[in-house]
Design a protein around this motif. Structure first.
Motif, short mmCIF file in Angstrom:
data_model
loop_
_atom_site.label_atom_id
_atom_site.label_comp_id
_atom_site.label_asym_id
_atom_site.label_seq_id
_atom_site.Cartn_x
_atom_site.Cartn_y
_atom_site.Cartn_z
N GLY A 17 0.96 -1.47 -0.26
CA GLY A 17 0.33 -0.13 -0.47
C GLY A 17 0.67 1.01 -0.10
O GLY A 17 0.51 2.13 -0.32
N ILE A 18 1.76 1.32 0.93
CA ILE A 18 2.67 2.68 0.80
C ILE A 18 3.64 2.54 -0.07
O ILE A 18 3.64 3.38 -1.23
N THR A 19 4.16 1.40 -1.13
CA THR A 19 4.47 1.30 -2.60
C THR A 19 3.77 1.85 -3.71
O THR A 19 4.10 2.81 -4.47
N LEU A 20 2.15 1.59 -3.21
CA LEU A 20 1.41 2.38 -4.77
C LEU A 20 1.16 3.01 -4.31
O LEU A 20 1.42 4.50 -5.45
N VAL A 21 1.24 3.68 -3.02
CA VAL A 21 1.21 5.72 -2.83
C VAL A 21 2.16 6.49 -3.36
O VAL A 21 1.76 7.62 -3.94
N LEU A 22 2.90 6.18 -3.18
CA LEU A 22 4.22 6.99 -3.35
C LEU A 22 4.56 6.40 -4.47
O LEU A 22 4.79 7.82 -5.32
N VAL A 24 1.75 6.50 -7.01
CA VAL A 24 1.17 7.20 -7.04
C VAL A 24 1.15 9.10 -7.13
O VAL A 24 1.37 10.43 -7.80
N MET A 25 1.98 8.94 -5.97
CA MET A 25 2.43 10.65 -5.56
C MET A 25 3.83 10.66 -6.60
O MET A 25 3.53 12.02 -7.06
N MET A 26 4.40 10.39 -6.88
CA MET A 26 5.58 9.93 -7.78
C MET A 26 5.38 10.19 -9.34
O MET A 26 5.69 11.32 -9.79
N VAL A 27 3.94 9.38 -9.63
CA VAL A 27 3.80 9.96 -11.11
C VAL A 27 2.94 11.47 -10.58
O VAL A 27 3.25 12.09 -12.16
#
Length: 192
Positions: A17-22, A24-27
């Motif tokens: 989940g954290i990887t996904l959030v990070l 999405v934030m990076m994109v």
């Protein structure tokens, strides 16, 4: 063992989940950086065009002065024709002012340009009188009209208004570029 497996699966789920959030934030942040970068490029292109137009405005004014002075000194018809072609057909100064208006110059800058055009019109009247004097073979009067102190003061007044316009415009554009660069740099620093 099932409690340990649940804890490991929970940890993997949280990390995912954290990887996904990070991600999405990076994109999102990458898209913001690209957007800010495009804005910086746009403002810099506008800055370069405005500066070039400002310099062209000054050059166009000098061209008319040079052509009329050469005509009254030497009587060369090509100077006369070049002057009137620029004044009546090419109209460099008018097209520059039109383009600068399209580039959304400020009201203060526009006021400077209006003064430039007003003084330019006054100079045109003086220059026309000088060319008429040449046509009447009154070369002394013609030379006096475009080489006397009054004409020189009008030319200086025109140059002063152009310089004032350029200074105001350049200050504003430098500020706009700095503002857009600051946005870009803040976004990049946030990512880092």
């Amino acid at each position: 063992m099932s409690k340990k497996a649940v804890k490991q699966s929970t940890i993997v789920f949280i990390i995912g989940g954290i990887t996904l959030v990070l991600s999405v934030m990076m994109v999102f942040l990458s898209m913001k950086v690209e957007n800010y970068y495009d804005e910086v490029l746009s403002v810099r292109e506008k800055q370069m065009e405005c500066r070039e137009l400002g310099n062209d405005l000054s050059d166009a004014s000098r061209l008319l002065t040079d052509q009329v002075r050469e005509y009254v000194q030497f009587g060369n018809k090509s100077n006369y024709e070049n002057y009137w072609k620029e004044a009546n057909e090419v109209k460099t100064m008018e097209s520059i002012v039109t383009r600068l208006k399209e580039l959304d110059i400020t009201q203060d800058e526009l006021s400077c340009l209006e003064q430039v055009m007003k003084v330019s019109d006054e100079l045109t009247k003086m220059e026309k009188a000088a060319m008429d004097a040449v046509e009447d073979n009154d070369f002394d009067k013609a030379r006096h009209l475009v080489f006397d102190e009054q004409y020189g003061q009008k030319v200086q007044e025109l140059e002063t208004h152009i310089d004032e316009f350029l200074e105001k415009m350049n200050d504003r554009l430098d500020s706009e570029v700095a503002k857009e660069n600051d946005k870009l740099n803040r976004c990049i620093n946030f990512i880092i």
